[in-house]
Motif scaffolding. Sequence first.
Motif, PDB file in Angstrom:
ATOM      1  N   GLY A  47       0.810  -1.214   0.000  1.00  0.00           N
ATOM      2  CA  GLY A  47       0.000   0.000   0.000  1.00  0.00           C
ATOM      3  C   GLY A  47       0.841   1.260   0.000  1.00  0.00           C
ATOM      4  O   GLY A  47       0.549   2.210  -0.720  1.00  0.00           O
ATOM      5  N   TRP A  48       1.909   1.257   0.793  1.00  0.00           N
ATOM      6  CA  TRP A  48       2.782   2.418   0.853  1.00  0.00           C
ATOM      7  C   TRP A  48       3.490   2.631  -0.488  1.00  0.00           C
ATOM      8  O   TRP A  48       3.571   3.757  -0.981  1.00  0.00           O
ATOM      9  CB  TRP A  48       3.796   2.222   1.978  1.00  0.00           C
ATOM     10  N   ILE A  49       3.961   1.555  -1.093  1.00  0.00           N
ATOM     11  CA  ILE A  49       4.636   1.652  -2.390  1.00  0.00           C
ATOM     12  C   ILE A  49       3.663   2.131  -3.470  1.00  0.00           C
ATOM     13  O   ILE A  49       4.009   2.991  -4.287  1.00  0.00           O
ATOM     14  CB  ILE A  49       5.251   0.281  -2.794  1.00  0.00           C
ATOM     15  N   VAL A  50       2.446   1.594  -3.479  1.00  0.00           N
ATOM     16  CA  VAL A  50       1.450   2.004  -4.468  1.00  0.00           C
ATOM     17  C   VAL A  50       1.137   3.491  -4.308  1.00  0.00           C
ATOM     18  O   VAL A  50       1.082   4.230  -5.301  1.00  0.00           O
ATOM     19  CB  VAL A  50       0.164   1.147  -4.352  1.00  0.00           C
ATOM     20  N   GLU A  51       0.948   3.937  -3.074  1.00  0.00           N
ATOM     21  CA  GLU A  51       0.669   5.359  -2.852  1.00  0.00           C
ATOM     22  C   GLU A  51       1.836   6.225  -3.304  1.00  0.00           C
ATOM     23  O   GLU A  51       1.633   7.276  -3.911  1.00  0.00           O
ATOM     24  CB  GLU A  51       0.367   5.627  -1.379  1.00  0.00           C
ATOM     25  N   LEU A  52       3.053   5.802  -3.020  1.00  0.00           N
ATOM     26  CA  LEU A  52       4.218   6.569  -3.469  1.00  0.00           C
ATOM     27  C   LEU A  52       4.293   6.623  -4.993  1.00  0.00           C
ATOM     28  O   LEU A  52       4.597   7.676  -5.561  1.00  0.00           O
ATOM     29  CB  LEU A  52       5.504   5.964  -2.909  1.00  0.00           C
ATOM     30  N   TYR A  66       4.588  12.028   1.945  1.00  0.00           N
ATOM     31  CA  TYR A  66       4.435  10.576   1.969  1.00  0.00           C
ATOM     32  C   TYR A  66       5.773   9.853   2.000  1.00  0.00           C
ATOM     33  O   TYR A  66       5.857   8.748   2.511  1.00  0.00           O
ATOM     34  CB  TYR A  66       3.579  10.097   0.797  1.00  0.00           C
ATOM     35  N   LEU A  67       6.802  10.459   1.465  1.00  0.00           N
ATOM     36  CA  LEU A  67       8.131   9.847   1.580  1.00  0.00           C
ATOM     37  C   LEU A  67       8.608   9.860   3.030  1.00  0.00           C
ATOM     38  O   LEU A  67       9.222   8.901   3.494  1.00  0.00           O
ATOM     39  CB  LEU A  67       9.143  10.599   0.713  1.00  0.00           C
ATOM     40  N   LEU A 110      -2.039   7.936   7.714  1.00  0.00           N
ATOM     41  CA  LEU A 110      -2.226   8.474   6.362  1.00  0.00           C
ATOM     42  C   LEU A 110      -2.830   7.438   5.429  1.00  0.00           C
ATOM     43  O   LEU A 110      -3.652   7.763   4.574  1.00  0.00           O
ATOM     44  CB  LEU A 110      -0.900   8.990   5.808  1.00  0.00           C
ATOM     45  N   CYS A 111      -2.442   6.195   5.599  1.00  0.00           N
ATOM     46  CA  CYS A 111      -2.990   5.124   4.759  1.00  0.00           C
ATOM     47  C   CYS A 111      -4.469   4.908   5.048  1.00  0.00           C
ATOM     48  O   CYS A 111      -5.256   4.685   4.127  1.00  0.00           O
ATOM     49  CB  CYS A 111      -2.214   3.830   4.972  1.00  0.00           C
ATOM     50  N   ILE A 151     -10.146   5.422   3.413  1.00  0.00           N
ATOM     51  CA  ILE A 151     -11.525   5.888   3.607  1.00  0.00           C
ATOM     52  C   ILE A 151     -11.927   6.836   2.481  1.00  0.00           C
ATOM     53  O   ILE A 151     -13.021   6.728   1.919  1.00  0.00           O
ATOM     54  CB  ILE A 151     -11.673   6.555   4.989  1.00  0.00           C
ATOM     55  N   TYR A 152     -11.045   7.749   2.129  1.00  0.00           N
ATOM     56  CA  TYR A 152     -11.335   8.688   1.048  1.00  0.00           C
ATOM     57  C   TYR A 152     -11.500   7.957  -0.285  1.00  0.00           C
ATOM     58  O   TYR A 152     -12.365   8.300  -1.083  1.00  0.00           O
ATOM     59  CB  TYR A 152     -10.220   9.731   0.957  1.00  0.00           C
TER      60      TYR A 152
END
Length: 78
Positions: free
Chosen positions: A25-30, A52-53, A61-62, A67-68
């Motif tokens: 999830g963190w990698i996808v968001e980045l 986010y980095l 934040l995730c 939710i958003y």
Amino acid sequence: MEFDKWFNKQSTLLKVILLIIPFVGWIVELLVRASVAFTKKDAVSIVVLILYLVIGWAWILCVIDLIYLIVKGHLILA
């Protein structure tokens, strides 16, 4: 780099699954945020990418993004 366009074309269920998996999830968001920052090249996108980095690995934040995403269909500020 058009990862954000690919991500937004996916179903909401697949997006949620990609964001729920902790490290993935963190990698996808980045990747999404980097793609938006390099495409738009505006200050907000770059600041969000840096944010986010630095602290994107934190769950808060995730969870907010998840939710958003469920409500609106895309990530916050992406």
